[in-house]
Design a protein around this motif. Structure first.
Motif, PDB file in Angstrom:
ATOM      1  N   GLU A   9     -10.855   4.394  -2.461  1.00 44.36           N
ATOM      2  CA  GLU A   9     -11.757   5.667  -3.015  1.00 44.36           C
ATOM      3  C   GLU A   9     -11.317   6.021  -4.427  1.00 44.36           C
ATOM      4  O   GLU A   9     -12.166   6.663  -5.145  1.00 44.36           O
ATOM      5  CB  GLU A   9     -11.489   6.995  -2.105  1.00 44.36           C
ATOM      6  N   VAL A  10     -10.188   5.768  -4.648  1.00 51.18           N
ATOM      7  CA  VAL A  10      -9.598   6.073  -6.196  1.00 51.18           C
ATOM      8  C   VAL A  10      -9.285   5.042  -7.099  1.00 51.18           C
ATOM      9  O   VAL A  10      -8.346   4.757  -7.875  1.00 51.18           O
ATOM     10  CB  VAL A  10      -8.285   7.166  -6.102  1.00 51.18           C
ATOM     11  N   ASP A  11     -10.133   3.662  -6.617  1.00 49.67           N
ATOM     12  CA  ASP A  11      -9.933   2.369  -7.233  1.00 49.67           C
ATOM     13  C   ASP A  11      -8.280   1.931  -7.449  1.00 49.67           C
ATOM     14  O   ASP A  11      -8.157   1.296  -8.586  1.00 49.67           O
ATOM     15  CB  ASP A  11     -10.503   2.682  -8.751  1.00 49.67           C
ATOM     16  N   LEU A  12      -7.850   1.891  -6.421  1.00 51.44           N
ATOM     17  CA  LEU A  12      -6.558   1.417  -6.299  1.00 51.44           C
ATOM     18  C   LEU A  12      -6.360   0.308  -5.398  1.00 51.44           C
ATOM     19  O   LEU A  12      -5.170  -0.150  -5.309  1.00 51.44           O
ATOM     20  CB  LEU A  12      -5.599   2.461  -5.788  1.00 51.44           C
ATOM     21  N   ALA A  13      -7.354  -0.282  -4.711  1.00 56.30           N
ATOM     22  CA  ALA A  13      -7.229  -1.358  -3.901  1.00 56.30           C
ATOM     23  C   ALA A  13      -6.975  -2.454  -4.646  1.00 56.30           C
ATOM     24  O   ALA A  13      -5.873  -3.423  -4.085  1.00 56.30           O
ATOM     25  CB  ALA A  13      -8.464  -1.703  -3.116  1.00 56.30           C
TER      26      ALA A  13
ATOM     27  N   GLU B 283       0.765   6.767  -6.630  1.00 54.70           N
ATOM     28  CA  GLU B 283      -0.485   7.085  -7.062  1.00 54.70           C
ATOM     29  C   GLU B 283      -1.068   8.375  -6.573  1.00 54.70           C
ATOM     30  O   GLU B 283      -2.111   8.928  -6.994  1.00 54.70           O
ATOM     31  CB  GLU B 283      -1.432   5.929  -7.427  1.00 54.70           C
ATOM     32  N   LEU B 284      -1.244   8.534  -5.146  1.00 53.65           N
ATOM     33  CA  LEU B 284      -1.965   9.293  -4.566  1.00 53.65           C
ATOM     34  C   LEU B 284      -1.438  10.605  -4.476  1.00 53.65           C
ATOM     35  O   LEU B 284      -0.147  11.037  -4.278  1.00 53.65           O
ATOM     36  CB  LEU B 284      -2.163   8.749  -3.153  1.00 53.65           C
ATOM     37  N   ASP B 285      -2.178  11.905  -4.532  1.00 56.64           N
ATOM     38  CA  ASP B 285      -1.711  13.165  -4.650  1.00 56.64           C
ATOM     39  C   ASP B 285      -1.217  13.482  -3.205  1.00 56.64           C
ATOM     40  O   ASP B 285      -0.369  14.230  -2.696  1.00 56.64           O
ATOM     41  CB  ASP B 285      -2.943  14.314  -4.804  1.00 56.64           C
ATOM     42  N   HIS B 286      -2.062  12.968  -2.176  1.00 59.76           N
ATOM     43  CA  HIS B 286      -1.834  13.453  -0.762  1.00 59.76           C
ATOM     44  C   HIS B 286      -1.733  12.004  -0.045  1.00 59.76           C
ATOM     45  O   HIS B 286      -2.611  11.231   0.204  1.00 59.76           O
ATOM     46  CB  HIS B 286      -2.929  14.273  -0.162  1.00 59.76           C
ATOM     47  N   TRP B 287      -0.401  11.848   0.415  1.00 63.17           N
ATOM     48  CA  TRP B 287      -0.106  10.607   0.727  1.00 63.17           C
ATOM     49  C   TRP B 287       0.928  10.679   1.998  1.00 63.17           C
ATOM     50  O   TRP B 287       2.238  11.265   1.851  1.00 63.17           O
ATOM     51  CB  TRP B 287       0.434   9.784  -0.213  1.00 63.17           C
ATOM     52  N   SER B 288       0.826   9.937   2.983  1.00 65.33           N
ATOM     53  CA  SER B 288       2.000   9.820   4.061  1.00 65.33           C
ATOM     54  C   SER B 288       1.950   8.191   4.275  1.00 65.33           C
ATOM     55  O   SER B 288       1.176   7.663   4.539  1.00 65.33           O
ATOM     56  CB  SER B 288       1.456  10.464   5.338  1.00 65.33           C
TER      57      SER B 288
ATOM     58  N   GLU C 235      -6.822   3.477   7.212  1.00 62.81           N
ATOM     59  CA  GLU C 235      -7.076   4.704   6.557  1.00 62.81           C
ATOM     60  C   GLU C 235      -6.471   4.630   5.330  1.00 62.81           C
ATOM     61  O   GLU C 235      -6.971   5.216   4.116  1.00 62.81           O
ATOM     62  CB  GLU C 235      -6.708   6.007   7.473  1.00 62.81           C
ATOM     63  N   LEU C 236      -5.253   4.121   4.901  1.00 57.05           N
ATOM     64  CA  LEU C 236      -4.658   4.253   3.828  1.00 57.05           C
ATOM     65  C   LEU C 236      -5.350   3.308   2.817  1.00 57.05           C
ATOM     66  O   LEU C 236      -5.550   3.603   1.575  1.00 57.05           O
ATOM     67  CB  LEU C 236      -3.093   3.817   3.983  1.00 57.05           C
ATOM     68  N   ALA C 237      -6.041   2.077   3.287  1.00 61.43           N
ATOM     69  CA  ALA C 237      -6.703   1.141   2.494  1.00 61.43           C
ATOM     70  C   ALA C 237      -7.804   1.793   1.929  1.00 61.43           C
ATOM     71  O   ALA C 237      -8.237   1.668   0.781  1.00 61.43           O
ATOM     72  CB  ALA C 237      -6.950  -0.150   3.369  1.00 61.43           C
TER      73      ALA C 237
ATOM     74  N   MET D 253       0.901  -1.313  -0.027  1.00 57.95           N
ATOM     75  CA  MET D 253      -0.005   0.234   0.026  1.00 57.95           C
ATOM     76  C   MET D 253       0.792   1.168   0.026  1.00 57.95           C
ATOM     77  O   MET D 253       0.378   2.118  -0.651  1.00 57.95           O
ATOM     78  CB  MET D 253      -0.993   0.064   1.209  1.00 57.95           C
ATOM     79  N   ASN D 254       2.054   1.303   0.615  1.00 56.47           N
ATOM     80  CA  ASN D 254       2.815   2.327   0.596  1.00 56.47           C
ATOM     81  C   ASN D 254       3.493   2.582  -0.618  1.00 56.47           C
ATOM     82  O   ASN D 254       3.528   3.816  -1.064  1.00 56.47           O
ATOM     83  CB  ASN D 254       4.031   2.126   1.579  1.00 56.47           C
ATOM     84  N   GLN D 255       3.764   1.417  -1.360  1.00 57.84           N
ATOM     85  CA  GLN D 255       4.366   1.471  -2.699  1.00 57.84           C
ATOM     86  C   GLN D 255       3.024   2.313  -3.665  1.00 57.84           C
ATOM     87  O   GLN D 255       3.491   3.236  -4.450  1.00 57.84           O
ATOM     88  CB  GLN D 255       4.746   0.302  -3.263  1.00 57.84           C
ATOM     89  N   VAL D 256       2.112   1.725  -3.676  1.00 55.70           N
ATOM     90  CA  VAL D 256       1.062   2.211  -4.596  1.00 55.70           C
ATOM     91  C   VAL D 256       0.628   3.592  -4.165  1.00 55.70           C
ATOM     92  O   VAL D 256       0.514   4.381  -4.959  1.00 55.70           O
ATOM     93  CB  VAL D 256      -0.307   1.356  -4.449  1.00 55.70           C
TER      94      VAL D 256
END
Length: 227
Positions: free
Chosen positions: A172-176, A146-151, A165-167, A139-142
């Motif tokens: 939400e943006v179809d990356l699961a 891919e995410l504009d706002h990511w920690s 929360e990251l999951a 999930m960190n790698q993706v």
């Protein structure tokens, strides 16, 4: 529509077969994925918890209420937990044990379905901490890519609120599904490394790789809405 656990376990159950006692398997005697070593570890933990809480079996109402963790492992109901319990274990008992020890304890029901399916099957096969850590890494790698706002979340093998929360953010943006497939790549890499480090494990490598490939196909079916 089937519930999420049923969707996940229907895959896992295909790969956790009947009674086996492979000499290279550190779990020992195993039935439907329930190994003697694991069950005896759970039984010991249950006894230690009762001692910690100063509980005594004498007069305890938990067994009668079906709420005794130790008794739940005594599949043949003879007062001990040994190889005979593994032989007596049924598919339904194995599923119930997996649900309690993996699905519920990891909170898989609160994850997007593809991540829940991958995490559950990995936890059953390689243990919860390693399974969670691989999912966190994926999930960190993706998220980073891919995410504009990511920690970044801690890759600590613990299923906490930041991991959930990251999951959710990925879903939400179809990356699961992308994160789930990335976790499968890490899982296969782990198997290859394990077999290289421990030659006795090479006997299981092809089966592990087949399981990962089959899970990738299963995810593809879920993504197409086949279930």
């Amino acid at each position: 529509m089937r519930d999420a656990f049923t969707v996940a376990h229907s895959f896992t159950a295909r790969w956790e077969g009947g009674l086996s006692d492979h000499p290279a398997d550190p779990g020992g005697l195993t039935n439907y994925g329930v190994s003697l070593r694991w069950v005896q570890d759970l039984a010991r933990e249950a006894r230690e918890e009762c001692l910690r809480l100063a509980r005594s079996c004498d007069g305890c109402v938990r067994p009668a209420a079906g709420d005794c963790a130790w008794q739940a492992l005594d599949f043949d109901m003879d007062g001990d937990v040994d190889a005979d319990d593994i032989r007596a274990c049924t598919k339904a008992q194995a599923a119930a044990l997996f649900r309690r020890e993996f699905w519920d304890k990891l909170g898989c029901g609160r994850l997007p379905l593809p991540l829940a399916v991958c995490l559950y099957d990995a936890a059953v096969n390689m243990g919860p901490a390693r399974a969670v850590r691989q999912l966190q890494q994926a999930m960190n790698q993706v998220g980073e890519a891919e995410l504009d706002h990511w920690s970044a979340i801690a890759e600590d093998g613990l299923m906490g609120p930041q991991t959930r929360e990251l999951a959710a953010a990925l879903a939400e943006v179809d990356l699961a599904y992308r994160a789930a497939r990335q976790s499968l790549r890490r899982r296969e890499a782990f198997y290859r490394d394990l077999a290289a480090r421990r030659p006795s494990m090479k006997a299981f490598l092809q089966g592990w790789r087949n399981r990962v490939a089959a899970l990738a196909d299963y995810l593809a079916e879920l993504e197409r809405g086949a279930f």
